[in-house]
Scaffold this active site. Sequence first.
Site, PDB file in Angstrom:
ATOM      1  N   GLY A 202       0.822  -1.204   0.000  1.00 42.57           N
ATOM      2  CA  GLY A 202       0.000   0.000   0.000  1.00 42.57           C
ATOM      3  C   GLY A 202       0.852   1.247   0.000  1.00 42.57           C
ATOM      4  N   ALA A 203       0.213   2.343  -0.351  1.00 42.25           N
ATOM      5  CA  ALA A 203       0.896   3.635  -0.370  1.00 42.25           C
ATOM      6  C   ALA A 203       1.283   4.040   1.048  1.00 42.25           C
ATOM      7  CB  ALA A 203      -0.009   4.693  -1.001  1.00 42.25           C
ATOM      8  N   GLY A 205       1.289   5.663   4.524  1.00 43.46           N
ATOM      9  CA  GLY A 205       0.236   6.256   5.346  1.00 43.46           C
ATOM     10  C   GLY A 205      -1.095   5.548   5.279  1.00 43.46           C
ATOM     11  N   THR A 206      -1.188   4.407   4.570  1.00 41.75           N
ATOM     12  CA  THR A 206      -2.476   3.717   4.451  1.00 41.75           C
ATOM     13  C   THR A 206      -2.767   2.810   5.638  1.00 41.75           C
ATOM     14  OG1 THR A 206      -1.349   2.094   3.054  1.00 41.75           O
ATOM     15  CG2 THR A 206      -2.612   3.811   1.948  1.00 41.75           C
ATOM     16  N   GLU A 425      -7.130  32.198 -11.550  1.00 43.02           N
ATOM     17  CA  GLU A 425      -7.948  31.233 -10.808  1.00 43.02           C
ATOM     18  C   GLU A 425      -9.386  31.226 -11.318  1.00 43.02           C
ATOM     19  OE1 GLU A 425      -6.472  29.161  -9.010  1.00 43.02           O
ATOM     20  OE2 GLU A 425      -4.553  30.220  -8.974  1.00 43.02           O
ATOM     21  N   ASP A 500       1.023  24.421 -13.963  1.00 48.89           N
ATOM     22  CA  ASP A 500      -0.074  23.918 -14.790  1.00 48.89           C
ATOM     23  C   ASP A 500       0.462  23.327 -16.092  1.00 48.89           C
ATOM     24  OD1 ASP A 500      -1.817  24.861 -12.858  1.00 48.89           O
ATOM     25  OD2 ASP A 500      -2.053  26.807 -13.847  1.00 48.89           O
TER      26      ASP A 500
END
Length: 602
Positions: A202-203, A205-206, A425, A500
């Site tokens: 798992g990633a 912190g899971t 934004e 972006d």
Amino acid sequence: MKHIIKNFLIFFIIFAIIAGIFSFYDTQTKKTEEISISNLVQQINNGEVENVIVAGNELKITLKNQEQRSSQKEGNESFAALLKNYEVPEEKISALNITVEDAPNSGMFVGTILPFLIPLLFIVGLIWFMMRQVQGVNNRAMTFGQSGAKIADRQKDKITFQDVAGAHEAKEDLEEIVKFLQEPQKFTAMGAKIPRGVLLLGAPGTGKTLLARAVAGEAKVPFFHISGSEFVEMFVGVGASRVRDLFKKAKKTAPCLIFVDEIDAVGRQRGTGLGGSHDEREQTLNQILVEMDGFDNQTNVIVIAATNRPDVLDPALLRPGRFDRQVVIDLPDIKDREAILKIHAKKKPLATNVNLKLVAQRTPGFSGADLANVLNEAAIMTVKNNEKNIHNETILDAIERVMLGRERKSYILSDKEKGITAHHEAGHALIAHILPHADPVHKISIISRGRAAGYTINLPDIEKKMQSYSDFIDSMAVLLGGYAAEKIFFDEVTTGASNDLKKVTHTARQIVTQFGMDNKLGPRTFGEREEMIFLGKEIHERRDYSEKTAEMIDQEISKYIDQALKTATKIINENKDKIAKIVKVLLNKETIEKEEFAQLIA
């Protein structure tokens, strides 16, 4: 060696201080002038002596002018007999004030024995301490190859599966392991064999380590836990020795559990490092493979390991018979996030307006550790604001702090920069609202956070496990909304769109080279990412296509970016009035929430 020198200096300083004290004492005692018996008799005959104190063989004499003298007599005769022998008149003797005291033993001890005793004690203490240091080095050398695994305390570690929200399938797999250890006869009666190992994937912190702690709390058997990095040392063979020692201890207490955290530290693929087959890490891995499924495979020892890098593990470690089960722990969905938030909020005073379901909606993609961090940040902010309860607004602010960083109040934009940021934004938000496959807008702000001068938060109403071609196309248009707005309203672009552009280029490359969504290049992937396992990072991408295909890939990537820019430009040109409304409110209030934004462009 440093400790020995340090402690030797300490002993030397103490010895010097004691010697100084005794030398000072000795000089003090020698200030009194010592005279002979004949001189004392002469002074008594002359009437110069006021009193005499007899202490054993020592005579302490005080003259009438208050000067002090001392003398020594023979030990077998009294002071009175001594004076009679020297024919001192009776009237002179009766005029003296003679006092008899007990002979002091401390003087002999201090003056005679102690100067020899102190150096002797100092030398003995120094030899004892050096022997202790050598013995400590020998003990560490003897225990160098022993495992540093710790046994979980059943009284302190009271975490159970009820304290772990989400990860339902993972908990079911681990509950079976616990039941097998507690009641093995039920499984063996059906011919079932105990699993050798469970690999938690798992990633970060899971909750992999948290699940292991829950297993320790549920199981009524010994639970050893150790990190993969604790096996590896600079000396070849030490890691393998520690593995043997760990399994030896575990077999003595079987049935039991062993938890190895971050097993990728020792479980990486063999034969790819710089040390060849004699590398210390590979020797450690070889020993783990033998212990898990070697000749002795009848012991009830189960290994639970955790990693977030399953792609780098050695295939021999993943085969059945070693890690029979691979349990994947995904990021929590909205229901699991709400349950996780409730667990972490138990010991925190929440206000009545706190809506944990709204917090769960605002945190897609957050792991359990991220959610715990959000509530912790909210608690810190509450204390900082001198409030007694954690309010909903504080938690929402903590979400943005975790995602983007804290507000940079010292980062003051000029009026022109504020206008550019507001238009930027507003472009993101308007296109996200209009395009059907883009995520809805939840918040717009021109308050600087982290490295961003402003930000727009887009969150999905329904969480998606997969993304479609239309999702990618619309998301690229949203990413270029700020770039297009700057170019339309100011005839130039700023560096604010650099992040972006990086994201939109990455998305376009994924469409073409990874997801097979491009009509011209067809359903295939391009390029294989190779990794130098020893260094643990990507070095280069191996091309499995020609230069002509590479040119086509570049053309297709540019085509998708140009198409997204045209879409964004068209939408903004058609809705300049709505952009103006959004910008006006942003310049006035700096922040627009979801409901107010919907009213503005309704």
